[in-house]
Motif scaffolding. Sequence first.
Motif, mmCIF file in Angstrom:
data_model
loop_
_atom_site.group_PDB
_atom_site.id
_atom_site.type_symbol
_atom_site.label_atom_id
_atom_site.label_comp_id
_atom_site.label_asym_id
_atom_site.label_seq_id
_atom_site.Cartn_x
_atom_site.Cartn_y
_atom_site.Cartn_z
ATOM 1 N N SER A 56 1.101 3.810 -10.316
ATOM 2 C CA SER A 56 0.938 4.269 -12.322
ATOM 3 C C SER A 56 -0.517 4.090 -12.605
ATOM 4 O O SER A 56 -1.833 4.074 -11.142
ATOM 5 N N LEU A 57 -0.673 4.731 -13.821
ATOM 6 C CA LEU A 57 -2.170 4.903 -14.422
ATOM 7 C C LEU A 57 -3.185 3.440 -14.079
ATOM 8 O O LEU A 57 -4.253 3.401 -13.901
ATOM 9 N N LEU B 162 -6.008 2.661 -11.999
ATOM 10 C CA LEU B 162 -7.210 2.175 -13.157
ATOM 11 C C LEU B 162 -8.232 0.982 -12.494
ATOM 12 O O LEU B 162 -9.697 0.978 -12.454
ATOM 13 N N GLY B 163 -6.834 0.590 -11.952
ATOM 14 C CA GLY B 163 -7.670 -1.087 -10.941
ATOM 15 C C GLY B 163 -8.713 -0.668 -10.258
ATOM 16 O O GLY B 163 -9.696 -1.220 -9.598
ATOM 17 N N ARG B 164 -8.084 -0.052 -9.292
ATOM 18 C CA ARG B 164 -8.751 0.806 -8.240
ATOM 19 C C ARG B 164 -10.201 1.301 -8.599
ATOM 20 O O ARG B 164 -11.038 0.384 -7.574
ATOM 21 N N ARG B 165 -10.480 2.098 -9.475
ATOM 22 C CA ARG B 165 -11.449 2.754 -9.499
ATOM 23 C C ARG B 165 -12.455 1.869 -9.904
ATOM 24 O O ARG B 165 -13.454 1.989 -9.354
ATOM 25 N N GLY C 244 0.635 -1.253 -0.059
ATOM 26 C CA GLY C 244 0.237 0.252 -0.186
ATOM 27 C C GLY C 244 1.046 0.985 0.083
ATOM 28 O O GLY C 244 0.719 1.978 -0.837
ATOM 29 N N GLU C 245 1.844 1.116 0.838
ATOM 30 C CA GLU C 245 2.895 2.213 1.141
ATOM 31 C C GLU C 245 3.643 2.603 -0.401
ATOM 32 O O GLU C 245 3.195 3.316 -0.634
ATOM 33 N N ALA C 246 3.613 1.035 -1.004
ATOM 34 C CA ALA C 246 4.142 1.585 -2.304
ATOM 35 C C ALA C 246 3.632 2.759 -3.371
ATOM 36 O O ALA C 246 4.337 3.369 -4.654
ATOM 37 N N ILE C 247 2.444 2.325 -3.649
ATOM 38 C CA ILE C 247 0.952 3.454 -4.295
ATOM 39 C C ILE C 247 0.236 4.152 -3.644
ATOM 40 O O ILE C 247 -0.491 4.460 -4.406
ATOM 41 N N SER C 248 0.766 4.606 -2.393
ATOM 42 C CA SER C 248 0.113 5.697 -1.842
ATOM 43 C C SER C 248 0.748 7.102 -2.090
ATOM 44 O O SER C 248 1.750 7.309 -2.600
ATOM 45 N N PRO C 249 -0.571 7.623 -2.359
ATOM 46 C CA PRO C 249 -0.259 9.672 -2.949
ATOM 47 C C PRO C 249 0.775 10.105 -1.880
ATOM 48 O O PRO C 249 1.352 10.763 -1.943
#
Lengths: 249, 484
Positions: free
Chosen positions: B414-415, B419-422, B396-401
């Motif tokens: 990443s994009l 997208l995957g989250r949304r 989670g930390e690696a992709i947290s804004p």
Amino acid sequence: MSRDVPEKPASVYFFATCLVDLFYPEAGLAGMTLLERQGIRVIFPPGQTCCGQPMRNNGWLDEARAIARQQIKTFPKPIPIVVPSGSCAGMMHRHYPELFAGQPDEAEARAFAARVYELTWFLVHVCKLSLTDGGPPVTVAFHASCHSQREMGVRGEPESLLAGLSNVTLAKLERPNECCGFGGAFSVRQPEISAAMVADKIDDLSKSGASEVLSGDCGCLMNIKGALEKAGRPQKARHIAEFLVERGR
Amino acid sequence: MNAPLPQDTAATAPLAFTGKARVALNDPRLRANFRRAMDGLMSKRAAQFADADEWRTLRARGAEARARALAKLPDLLERLERRCAENAITVHWAETTGQANAIVLDLLTAAGAKTVIKGKSMVSEEMHLNAHLAAHGITAIESDLGEYIIQLAGEAPSHIVMPCIHKNKAEIAALFAEHIPGQPYTENVDDLTGAARNALRGAFAAADAGISGVNFAVAETGTLVLIENEGNGRLSTTLPPLHIAVTGIEKVLEFLDDVPPLLSLLPRSATGQPITTYVNMISGPRRPGEKDGPQAVHLVLLDNGRSRVYDDPQLRDTLRCIRCAACLNHCPVYTRVGGHSYSFTYPGPIGKILSPQLEGLDCAGDQPHASSLCGACAEVCPVEIPIPDLLVRLRGEAISPTSRAVKGGGSARSLGDRLGRRLSTAILGQPRLYGLISRLAGRIGDRLPSWLPGLNRWTRVRSKPAFARRSLHALARERGYADE
Ligand code: SF4
């Protein structure tokens, strides 16, 4: 891990998991039939989707929470929620409370989590299920999923259900507790390692002399079944609930 | 002996796990070596903890001692420094591995040391100390048999406790025949250990200084606890006139009474031994009238990102680790790819949570994904580190804004990820939309195109899964289950 065994309830919720819903509905029906045969009314709330584990495993914690909230409100009555998957049960029982720690809905999430049971555990401890075998002699192997063992404390319950069937021989695996290599996104992110793990698993199964492998987790089953098929092995793979419904009376 | 060329084992290629793992997976000898070794270690550990109640009680004590020490870490470190000073052990603080290397080099230079004998120390690996010393004309010789072997081979340890577990007898025999003058090729284990002993004996006698790690540093008494099986640690810390111990700041214990439960847990978890052959309690240099011991003892306390780990209450659990390697021994991934696949000093499950925190998620961000989250590691960890939960946290930390807790946090955004989250929230958070998708899936059946990203990797060794024609939702509705 040991948890309190509740009284056998008049009715339960069934949480099927997205994998069962989309790929293995027969496993879900079998699970519900087993509960019904125990005189329990089974409620399948149509609003259910997924436990949110894939999101959590990716580190998408906000998204996992959003999906968890959706499930929590779909199962409002204070009755047990039975899940035919140790992995998804583990997500709801063990990880929802962490996921909601410090959030306004923490208490609600905890109360929900406390009602979650893995199917075979529920059948053994709550329903005190014992079956009479109605099938021909067969040797089966049981694959214990990592999360059912380690997050739900399911240790030996499925095996004891199978042991109760007089014509069923339970094959011995060399490494019964080792991960089959699925791990959700792991099988796609690390395909080679996952492939090595499932290759070892199906070798172990083949050597065990079983003609069929059963599990309480459709994630593992999809992996193991897929690998058996691709490798052209004769063993079948299916959810333990289907097997029990078919043989046991 | 031939002084082997110390090698810098620094990770040169970040994010290299998958590639290295592939090489390891295709090396049948390596895989057989690991499988055999790990199977043996697992059954030895299981025999040690056959009594489940004893295991639970002891483990709770061990976890408590480590958690308590970490909760008071700054205080205990100060206390340790005072007690050490009273024992005439000089304490040095190093924020970075560079500073730690400089401290060690200064101490050696001041003592005029040219050759150093080393006991096993993972922190010195983290510092790449041997390479640093070599660059300044000082030869460091590893005296732990496993470390000695990999030093001859010019490799890094592939396991925390058994650094050369990846090699079999024949490989070691070949190495000795090549590197030890006068040593013929033999697979006789006694002859091989004898050859190493002979080669090392001279090195012990000639060493100007000894360097060791530390298993536990006791704040109450200023005692350095060092466990080992070969007596080389004891020799390295008593024979030469100067002893330098290096350790991470997290290895502190509050009381001497905290040592026994951990001493019982560590070797049993690691190698299945009830206790190690040697337990060294170092409480200072040689005192007047004593017959042996160094004239000076120094302790170098290395931070290297640990205080940042300490700052986060959840991630702090990482620092409980007592480096027993039980998590490695039970990890199905480690068993198949071995320690060198991980690129960093600490392999296996503990490495997957420690390396990204010490080195940064930008260069070690692939480590937390090298796990199926099966949980075997946490199940055996003698100090109850929830490794799978920490893996998820780091993912989670690696992709947290907004990540600030971990070095390099947010670097893997990443994009595709967004997208995957949304998409997943939209579909799984809304039953209507989910219902629509599931009806669509029923139509697709097994006709998903095989080139789909993800599916194409899945089907390399597995058949393609087929969507059920009718979902359970549909069937349940039909059979009257969905009546609420
Ligand atoms: S994380 Fe736990 S099991 Fe792994 S090395 Fe550290 S103490 Fe041992």
